[in-house]
Scaffold this motif. Sequence first.
Motif, PDB file in Angstrom:
ATOM      1  N   LEU A 181       8.226 -13.141  -8.054  1.00 56.04           N
ATOM      2  CA  LEU A 181       9.551 -13.169  -7.415  1.00 56.04           C
ATOM      3  C   LEU A 181      10.305 -11.856  -7.565  1.00 56.04           C
ATOM      4  CD1 LEU A 181      10.880 -16.743  -8.313  1.00 56.04           C
ATOM      5  CD2 LEU A 181       9.972 -15.944  -6.124  1.00 56.04           C
ATOM      6  N   ASP A 182       9.947 -11.044  -8.564  1.00 60.55           N
ATOM      7  CA  ASP A 182      10.672  -9.790  -8.795  1.00 60.55           C
ATOM      8  C   ASP A 182      10.042  -8.604  -8.068  1.00 60.55           C
ATOM      9  OD1 ASP A 182       8.364  -9.401 -10.243  1.00 60.55           O
ATOM     10  OD2 ASP A 182       9.367  -8.914 -12.133  1.00 60.55           O
ATOM     11  N   GLY A 183       9.066  -8.868  -7.205  1.00 62.44           N
ATOM     12  CA  GLY A 183       8.426  -7.791  -6.459  1.00 62.44           C
ATOM     13  C   GLY A 183       7.120  -7.309  -7.055  1.00 62.44           C
ATOM     14  N   THR A 184       6.722  -7.854  -8.209  1.00 63.81           N
ATOM     15  CA  THR A 184       5.449  -7.475  -8.816  1.00 63.81           C
ATOM     16  C   THR A 184       4.296  -7.848  -7.887  1.00 63.81           C
ATOM     17  OG1 THR A 184       6.341  -7.838 -11.029  1.00 63.81           O
ATOM     18  CG2 THR A 184       3.943  -7.780 -10.821  1.00 63.81           C
ATOM     19  N   PHE A 185       3.358  -6.938  -7.693  1.00 57.88           N
ATOM     20  CA  PHE A 185       2.222  -7.208  -6.806  1.00 57.88           C
ATOM     21  C   PHE A 185       1.213  -8.104  -7.528  1.00 57.88           C
ATOM     22  CE2 PHE A 185      -1.809  -6.199  -4.663  1.00 57.88           C
ATOM     23  CZ  PHE A 185      -1.427  -6.396  -3.346  1.00 57.88           C
ATOM     24  N   PRO A 186       0.687  -9.138  -6.859  1.00 58.71           N
ATOM     25  CA  PRO A 186      -0.207 -10.112  -7.513  1.00 58.71           C
ATOM     26  C   PRO A 186      -1.644  -9.621  -7.652  1.00 58.71           C
ATOM     27  CG  PRO A 186       0.103 -10.740  -5.234  1.00 58.71           C
ATOM     28  CD  PRO A 186       0.999  -9.545  -5.463  1.00 58.71           C
ATOM     29  N   GLU A 188     -11.139  -3.179  -4.384  1.00 53.10           N
ATOM     30  CA  GLU A 188     -10.780  -1.873  -4.937  1.00 53.10           C
ATOM     31  C   GLU A 188      -9.764  -1.136  -4.065  1.00 53.10           C
ATOM     32  OE1 GLU A 188     -14.238   0.557  -6.213  1.00 53.10           O
ATOM     33  OE2 GLU A 188     -15.404  -1.193  -5.585  1.00 53.10           O
ATOM     34  N   CYS A 189      -9.844  -1.339  -2.762  1.00 52.26           N
ATOM     35  CA  CYS A 189      -9.018  -0.568  -1.823  1.00 52.26           C
ATOM     36  C   CYS A 189      -8.040  -1.478  -1.094  1.00 52.26           C
ATOM     37  CB  CYS A 189      -9.911   0.147  -0.809  1.00 52.26           C
ATOM     38  SG  CYS A 189      -9.004   1.134   0.411  1.00 52.26           S
ATOM     39  N   MET A 190      -6.757  -1.290  -1.364  1.00 50.77           N
ATOM     40  CA  MET A 190      -5.711  -1.996  -0.634  1.00 50.77           C
ATOM     41  C   MET A 190      -5.305  -1.165   0.585  1.00 50.77           C
ATOM     42  SD  MET A 190      -4.868  -4.876  -2.051  1.00 50.77           S
ATOM     43  CE  MET A 190      -6.129  -5.460  -3.165  1.00 50.77           C
ATOM     44  N   LEU A 191      -5.009  -1.853   1.669  1.00 48.76           N
ATOM     45  CA  LEU A 191      -4.603  -1.201   2.912  1.00 48.76           C
ATOM     46  C   LEU A 191      -3.184  -1.597   3.276  1.00 48.76           C
ATOM     47  CD1 LEU A 191      -7.816  -1.914   5.024  1.00 48.76           C
ATOM     48  CD2 LEU A 191      -7.271   0.189   3.796  1.00 48.76           C
ATOM     49  N   ALA A 192      -2.496  -0.708   3.965  1.00 47.49           N
ATOM     50  CA  ALA A 192      -1.163  -1.018   4.486  1.00 47.49           C
ATOM     51  C   ALA A 192      -1.099  -0.556   5.934  1.00 47.49           C
ATOM     52  CB  ALA A 192      -0.081  -0.317   3.669  1.00 47.49           C
ATOM     53  N   VAL A 193      -0.434  -1.332   6.766  1.00 47.29           N
ATOM     54  CA  VAL A 193      -0.220  -0.937   8.159  1.00 47.29           C
ATOM     55  C   VAL A 193       1.217  -0.451   8.289  1.00 47.29           C
ATOM     56  CG1 VAL A 193       0.420  -3.269   8.922  1.00 47.29           C
ATOM     57  CG2 VAL A 193      -0.469  -1.609  10.578  1.00 47.29           C
ATOM     58  N   CYS A 194       1.410   0.665   8.984  1.00 42.14           N
ATOM     59  CA  CYS A 194       2.729   1.287   9.124  1.00 42.14           C
ATOM     60  C   CYS A 194       3.119   1.299  10.595  1.00 42.14           C
ATOM     61  CB  CYS A 194       2.712   2.709   8.563  1.00 42.14           C
ATOM     62  SG  CYS A 194       2.214   2.817   6.834  1.00 42.14           S
ATOM     63  N   MET A 195       4.045   0.424  10.946  1.00 44.67           N
ATOM     64  CA  MET A 195       4.490   0.333  12.330  1.00 44.67           C
ATOM     65  C   MET A 195       5.995   0.550  12.449  1.00 44.67           C
ATOM     66  SD  MET A 195       2.102  -2.843  13.593  1.00 44.67           S
ATOM     67  CE  MET A 195       2.757  -2.759  15.254  1.00 44.67           C
ATOM     68  N   THR A 196       6.783  -0.282  11.788  1.00 46.11           N
ATOM     69  CA  THR A 196       8.237  -0.266  11.942  1.00 46.11           C
ATOM     70  C   THR A 196       8.844   1.057  11.498  1.00 46.11           C
ATOM     71  OG1 THR A 196       8.315  -2.657  11.582  1.00 46.11           O
ATOM     72  CG2 THR A 196      10.368  -1.435  11.302  1.00 46.11           C
ATOM     73  N   ALA A 225       3.152  -0.549  -0.150  1.00 48.16           N
ATOM     74  CA  ALA A 225       3.104   0.921  -0.137  1.00 48.16           C
ATOM     75  C   ALA A 225       2.736   1.529  -1.496  1.00 48.16           C
ATOM     76  CB  ALA A 225       4.430   1.487   0.358  1.00 48.16           C
ATOM     77  N   PRO A 226       3.284   1.051  -2.628  1.00 50.15           N
ATOM     78  CA  PRO A 226       2.897   1.661  -3.914  1.00 50.15           C
ATOM     79  C   PRO A 226       1.471   1.295  -4.338  1.00 50.15           C
ATOM     80  CG  PRO A 226       5.027   0.573  -4.071  1.00 50.15           C
ATOM     81  CD  PRO A 226       4.389   0.102  -2.811  1.00 50.15           C
ATOM     82  N   GLU A 227       0.928   0.196  -3.794  1.00 52.76           N
ATOM     83  CA  GLU A 227      -0.388  -0.275  -4.222  1.00 52.76           C
ATOM     84  C   GLU A 227      -1.514   0.181  -3.296  1.00 52.76           C
ATOM     85  OE1 GLU A 227       2.831  -2.619  -5.783  1.00 52.76           O
ATOM     86  OE2 GLU A 227       2.227  -2.476  -3.671  1.00 52.76           O
ATOM     87  N   ALA A 228      -1.192   0.427  -2.017  1.00 51.79           N
ATOM     88  CA  ALA A 228      -2.239   0.731  -1.038  1.00 51.79           C
ATOM     89  C   ALA A 228      -2.852   2.102  -1.276  1.00 51.79           C
ATOM     90  CB  ALA A 228      -1.665   0.652   0.374  1.00 51.79           C
ATOM     91  N   GLU A 229      -4.135   2.186  -1.034  1.00 52.94           N
ATOM     92  CA  GLU A 229      -4.846   3.463  -1.117  1.00 52.94           C
ATOM     93  C   GLU A 229      -4.906   4.145   0.245  1.00 52.94           C
ATOM     94  OE1 GLU A 229      -9.385   5.019  -1.905  1.00 52.94           O
ATOM     95  OE2 GLU A 229      -8.663   3.278  -3.020  1.00 52.94           O
ATOM     96  N   MET A 230      -5.009   3.324   1.314  1.00 53.61           N
ATOM     97  CA  MET A 230      -5.114   3.859   2.663  1.00 53.61           C
ATOM     98  C   MET A 230      -4.049   3.226   3.553  1.00 53.61           C
ATOM     99  SD  MET A 230      -7.660   5.929   2.259  1.00 53.61           S
ATOM    100  CE  MET A 230      -7.902   6.446   3.956  1.00 53.61           C
ATOM    101  N   GLU A 241       8.594 -10.525  -2.388  1.00 55.07           N
ATOM    102  CA  GLU A 241       7.842  -9.274  -2.323  1.00 55.07           C
ATOM    103  C   GLU A 241       8.767  -8.090  -2.043  1.00 55.07           C
ATOM    104  OE1 GLU A 241       5.149  -9.000   0.970  1.00 55.07           O
ATOM    105  OE2 GLU A 241       6.579  -9.860   2.377  1.00 55.07           O
ATOM    106  N   ASN A 242       8.273  -6.906  -2.336  1.00 57.46           N
ATOM    107  CA  ASN A 242       8.998  -5.677  -2.019  1.00 57.46           C
ATOM    108  C   ASN A 242       8.471  -5.055  -0.734  1.00 57.46           C
ATOM    109  OD1 ASN A 242      10.680  -5.714  -4.254  1.00 57.46           O
ATOM    110  ND2 ASN A 242       9.315  -4.465  -5.511  1.00 57.46           N
ATOM    111  N   LEU A 243       9.356  -4.442   0.022  1.00 57.78           N
ATOM    112  CA  LEU A 243       9.000  -3.631   1.181  1.00 57.78           C
ATOM    113  C   LEU A 243       9.479  -2.210   0.915  1.00 57.78           C
ATOM    114  CD1 LEU A 243      10.004  -6.096   4.065  1.00 57.78           C
ATOM    115  CD2 LEU A 243       7.736  -5.764   3.039  1.00 57.78           C
ATOM    116  N   HIS A 244       8.925  -1.238   1.647  1.00 59.97           N
ATOM    117  CA  HIS A 244       9.167   0.150   1.273  1.00 59.97           C
ATOM    118  C   HIS A 244       9.373   1.056   2.482  1.00 59.97           C
ATOM    119  CE1 HIS A 244       7.782  -0.945  -2.787  1.00 59.97           C
ATOM    120  NE2 HIS A 244       6.898  -1.675  -2.138  1.00 59.97           N
ATOM    121  N   GLU A 245      10.017   2.190   2.213  1.00 60.24           N
ATOM    122  CA  GLU A 245      10.119   3.268   3.188  1.00 60.24           C
ATOM    123  C   GLU A 245       9.105   4.341   2.816  1.00 60.24           C
ATOM    124  OE1 GLU A 245      13.952   5.129   4.898  1.00 60.24           O
ATOM    125  OE2 GLU A 245      13.265   6.574   3.377  1.00 60.24           O
TER     126      GLU A 245
END
Length: 387
Positions: free
Chosen positions: A32-37, A117-125, A159-164, A204-208
């Motif tokens: 609940l505090d934004g910690t990634f699971p 091993e590799c987390m991904l993030a999509v960047c659109m907004t 964003a802080p966890e993703a590698e790509m 969850e947390n969201l990021h710029e």
Amino acid sequence: MDFSISSDQRAMVGTVRELAQGEFRHSAHKWLDGTFPWENMRKLAEIGVMGMAVPEEYGGLGLSVLDTALVLEEIAKVDYVTAMALMGETGVQVRVISTYAPKEIKDHILPRVVSGECMLAVCMTEPDAGTDVKEYKTNTVIKGDRIVLNGTKTLISRAPEAEMFVVFTRVNGQPGREGIGCVLLGRDTPGFAVTGTFHTMGGENLHEIQFRDCELPLENLVIREDGFKKLLTAFNTQRCLNPSISLGLAEGAFDEAVAYVKQRKVLGKLIGDHQGVRWKLADMLKDIEAGRGLLYRACATANPFPDPFFAAVAKVFNNEMSIRVTSEALQLHGGVGFTDEYLVSRLYRGARYGSIGGGASETLRDLIGRTIVKNDATDGIMSLETY
């Protein structure tokens, strides 16, 4: 139509259910505090779930959109944050790479997605452009065999966890939708920075993210031609996976409500023995089953991506249904339902995301309406052939 689930799908869902109900349910409050699971993602990797969307040649399971939706639905019943994290590893970013990226990139990334091993993030907004893709300002300039990326993306998960990062961007400043392409970028690229964090009501947390003269090899421009069309095509998968989480949240809240009204007494009588309460439960179940039918039908159209019309219908209905059902479930719990200690509270907060992310309900209603008017069905039958 056959809406039955195969024996293999039942076995897969059963394995995920055992993990979700046995472990994720009791740890969900930790996020609940934004910690990634991370611990949950590792356990999902151990049973192969992280490779659902990865083709078999890269070590994945190569499962269908429906298979993925079934798993997300099951996890969302007890843990919204983990379900959202998993959607990122089985949704648009993985499918963009597996469909459009050069083989060398697939060989490097996809097996590591499967292993967790590799987390991904999509960047659109972007700060000034969400659904309105034609207003994107992020831009990639091609310079010989190199590309240079500049711009800002916001409300980005992991964003802080993703590698790509799979970044949708304008190419060479070409205006409008026709100018949209897609770049793959690693977090260690000079000029990349996570510059802001926003905590959400779902936990969850969201990021710029900012890109300042990020230089990459030309092959990292994984989509150059017809980028907008390919973006929307791939994104139709997200418009089935997002509502699968909404469906799971509604189911989880319904289960909690049923259990609570069977044991809680008011004025010497079980809450569930009141006709008004039973009617609420009947309406909740009716909504859930209607949403399930729409979602599974939309998933069944995937080849490899779902039909945009049916994906939009499923998403709008399930997103809004989930808000109604989780709200009613919380109401039936009374005051305790408003506390973080009760699962129904967390499910209610998570439900509010669905109709915003992945295409707002207002945008998708317009898409649905335009399709209806354009096709002008006269027999009243909404068939795949018609739409």
